[in-house]
Design an enzyme around this catalytic site. Structure first.
Site, PDB file in Angstrom:
ATOM      1  N   SER A 110      26.439  -0.637  57.761  1.00  0.00           N
ATOM      2  CA  SER A 110      26.957   0.627  57.261  1.00  0.00           C
ATOM      3  C   SER A 110      25.817   1.502  56.747  1.00  0.00           C
ATOM      4  CB  SER A 110      27.962   0.386  56.128  1.00  0.00           C
ATOM      5  OG  SER A 110      27.285   0.014  54.938  1.00  0.00           O
ATOM      6  N   LYS A 111      26.143   2.750  56.476  1.00  0.00           N
ATOM      7  CA  LYS A 111      25.134   3.681  55.962  1.00  0.00           C
ATOM      8  C   LYS A 111      24.572   3.227  54.631  1.00  0.00           C
ATOM      9  CE  LYS A 111      26.334   8.065  58.175  1.00  0.00           C
ATOM     10  NZ  LYS A 111      26.668   9.490  57.942  1.00  0.00           N
ATOM     11  N   ARG A 112      25.333   2.411  53.910  1.00  0.00           N
ATOM     12  CA  ARG A 112      24.886   1.959  52.584  1.00  0.00           C
ATOM     13  C   ARG A 112      23.861   0.826  52.672  1.00  0.00           C
ATOM     14  NH1 ARG A 112      30.249   2.956  52.230  1.00  0.00           N
ATOM     15  NH2 ARG A 112      30.793   0.782  52.682  1.00  0.00           N
ATOM     16  N   ASP A 113      23.752   0.187  53.836  1.00  0.00           N
ATOM     17  CA  ASP A 113      22.772  -0.896  53.984  1.00  0.00           C
ATOM     18  C   ASP A 113      21.363  -0.310  54.007  1.00  0.00           C
ATOM     19  OD1 ASP A 113      24.574  -3.053  54.158  1.00  0.00           O
ATOM     20  OD2 ASP A 113      25.022  -2.536  56.233  1.00  0.00           O
ATOM     21  N   THR A 135      25.883  14.582  58.257  1.00  0.00           N
ATOM     22  CA  THR A 135      26.203  14.082  56.914  1.00  0.00           C
ATOM     23  C   THR A 135      25.226  12.983  56.549  1.00  0.00           C
ATOM     24  OG1 THR A 135      27.791  12.531  57.879  1.00  0.00           O
ATOM     25  CG2 THR A 135      28.664  14.618  57.086  1.00  0.00           C
TER      26      THR A 135
END
Length: 490
Positions: free
Chosen positions: A259-262, A15
């Site tokens: 997190s993946k958003r960083d 993902t």
């Protein structure tokens, strides 16, 4: 003491872009397996059809290859426990779930979401644990028939034991979980789809995994898996319970889990910037482990030789991009010059290079490469460091121009131009020419060379100036000084 044979697994979900925290987990598993001469199983957890994608799957495989992680069983390699994609193992999970139900280790739960929420709210209000309360644990045949007559669907829940569960974590030591904090949990959805809570330990059991090394965020699920393993062993599905080690969080800004958003979390970012796999992995290995108190730079081979899971620190590890860059730069310095020259290749052509392809001169680049190797932090830095060689005109940074071209710079440049024109064209002679020009104007070498550097390269900071002028050549150097003089005159 670790008893052979060691079998570990790395089991990401396909993902999105790979995450550096995921890479750290892969690294520790791979290094542990290689240190002990064991087996690394690469398994794909792709049961979430809504989020998984074939593109992400291919990215995972490509990333593993780029990082240098080889695997002993898994996609493209095969092995005795194939298939290694969970989406291809659904019949296995159904069979295990049926055996758990038949053996009394699991049961059907008919509670609706609304009923669960109501009872949880009531438990919280009474100051009690708000997990599943076991409402459907001991349903009679008549109750089950009544629920099904209503048209209710059911999930499958695993029946947790009523006593505390204790285990020794390889990183954190002995841990105990009380039964009220680990209620019965779902293992199969109402539509028949198996949940992570079932498929992950079932695969670990069938693939005979000996050590589960994973992130701290999964620690709360460990007592559930321990209870499930006991059931699987009693059913003859599993041979043993693996040892567990939970790796520390990787922290980002503000003491929050990365997190993946960083922005700094994406592995693709590091590949695009030109980090070396060796440099990135060296840094990631320091997020929870060290080879020695006073040593940060080492090879992957040295890490493998020294690594053991019991040396991992349980405290959260902060991701420091500056330190990551520093370590990568040190690995660049250690490269053979030829290897460095070849590694720079992608950043010397489109879409990174601002010069026309025919303007690139491989011989000139080979000459400048040893000087650039001591300056760049990541491989993508090479483009801006050498563009003055291959552009028709230097990419002048106006801020640099303003900083360097102070009052009297035109006179200095004129003197420098005359001395450069008469000099032998080698670095030492060119340095002496600029030094002499500076002396005539009462300037030391540092001040005297600044206008020349900006006139020729467009920047105040860059590769060693006199070696750069030697490689650029007399004709282009003098032409650029002339252009700078004309600009100053205008």
């Amino acid at each position: 003491m670790v008893n052979a044979p060691v079998r570990v697994r790395f089991c990401p979900s396909p993902t999105g872009n790979p995450h550096v925290g995921l890479v750290r987990t892969a690294l520790f598993n791979w290094a542990f397996a290689r240190h002990h001469g064991g087996t690394l199983v690469f398994r794909i957890e792709d049961t979430d059809a809504a989020r998984d994608s074939e593109d992400s799957y291919n990215q995972l495989l490509d990333s593993m290859r780029w990082l240098g992680f080889d695997w002993d069983e898994g996609p493209e390699v095969g092995g005795p426990h194939a298939p290694y994609r969970q989406s291809q193992r659904m019949d296995i999970y159904k069979d295990v779930a049926d055996k758990l139900l038949a053996g009394g280790y699991a049961y059907h739960c008919y509670c609706t979401t609304e009923e669960l929420d109501t009872r949880r709210d009531a438990a919280r209000a009474a100051g009690k644990p708000s997990g599943y309360d076991g409402h459907c644990r001991e349903l009679s045949a008549e109750q089950i028939a009544a629920y099904e007559a209503e048209g209710r669907t059911s999930i499958v829940r695993f029946r947790m034991p009523d006593e505390a569960l204790t285990f020794t974590d390889l990183v954190r030591g002995e841990l105990t979980f009380q039964p009220e904090n680990v209620p019965d949990y779902g293992i199969v959805r109402a539509n028949g789809a198996p949940l992570y809570t079932l498929v992950n330990p079932v695969d670990d059991a069938l693939m005979e995994i000996t050590h589960v090394l994973r992130g701290e965020d999964l620690l709360s699920s460990t007592p559930r898996q321990l209870a499930l393993y006991k059931a699987l062993i009693e059913l003859g599905i599993a041979k043993d319970t693996p040892a567990f080690g939970h790796l520390p969080y990787v922290m980002g800004e503000g003491n929050k889990k990365l997190s993946k958003r960083d922005p700094q979390a994406s592995l693709n970012l590091y590949r695009e910037r030109g980090f070396l796999p060796e440099g990135l992995l060296n840094y990631l290995s320091l997020l929870g482990w060290s080879i020695a108190e006073d040593r940060d730079i080492f090879s992957i081979e040295e890490m493998v030789a020294a690594f053991d899971i019991e040396d991992v620190n349980a405290n959260p590890a902060r991701f420091d991009l500056k330190k990551c860059e520093h370590i990568n730069a040190e690995h660049i310095r250690k490269m053979d010059v030829k290897a460095f020259t070849e590694a720079c290749g992608p950043w010397l052509k489109a879409p990174f290079a601002p010069w026309a392809p025919e303007s690139f001169d491989a011989e000139q680049f080979a000459e400048i490469a040893p000087h650039a190797q001591t300056r760049v932090t990541v491989l993508s830095d090479i483009t801006a460091n050498v563009d003055f060689l291959f552009l028709d005109e230097p990419a002048t940074d106006e801020a640099s121009w303003t900083k360097a071209m102070k009052e009297g710079s035109d006179a200095l440049l004129a003197t420098a131009r005359a001395k450069l024109a008469d000099a032998e064209w080698n670095a030492d002679a060119l340095k002496n020419a600029i030094l002499a020009a500076g002396e005539e104007h009462g300037l030391k070498l540092g001040k005297a060379q600044a206008p020349v550097r900006v006139a020729v390269t467009g920047r105040t900071i860059g590769l060693p100036l006199f070696e750069s002028l030697e490689i650029l050549g007399r004709e282009k150097t003098l032409a650029r000084v002339d252009a700078a003089l004309a600009k100053l005159a205008a």
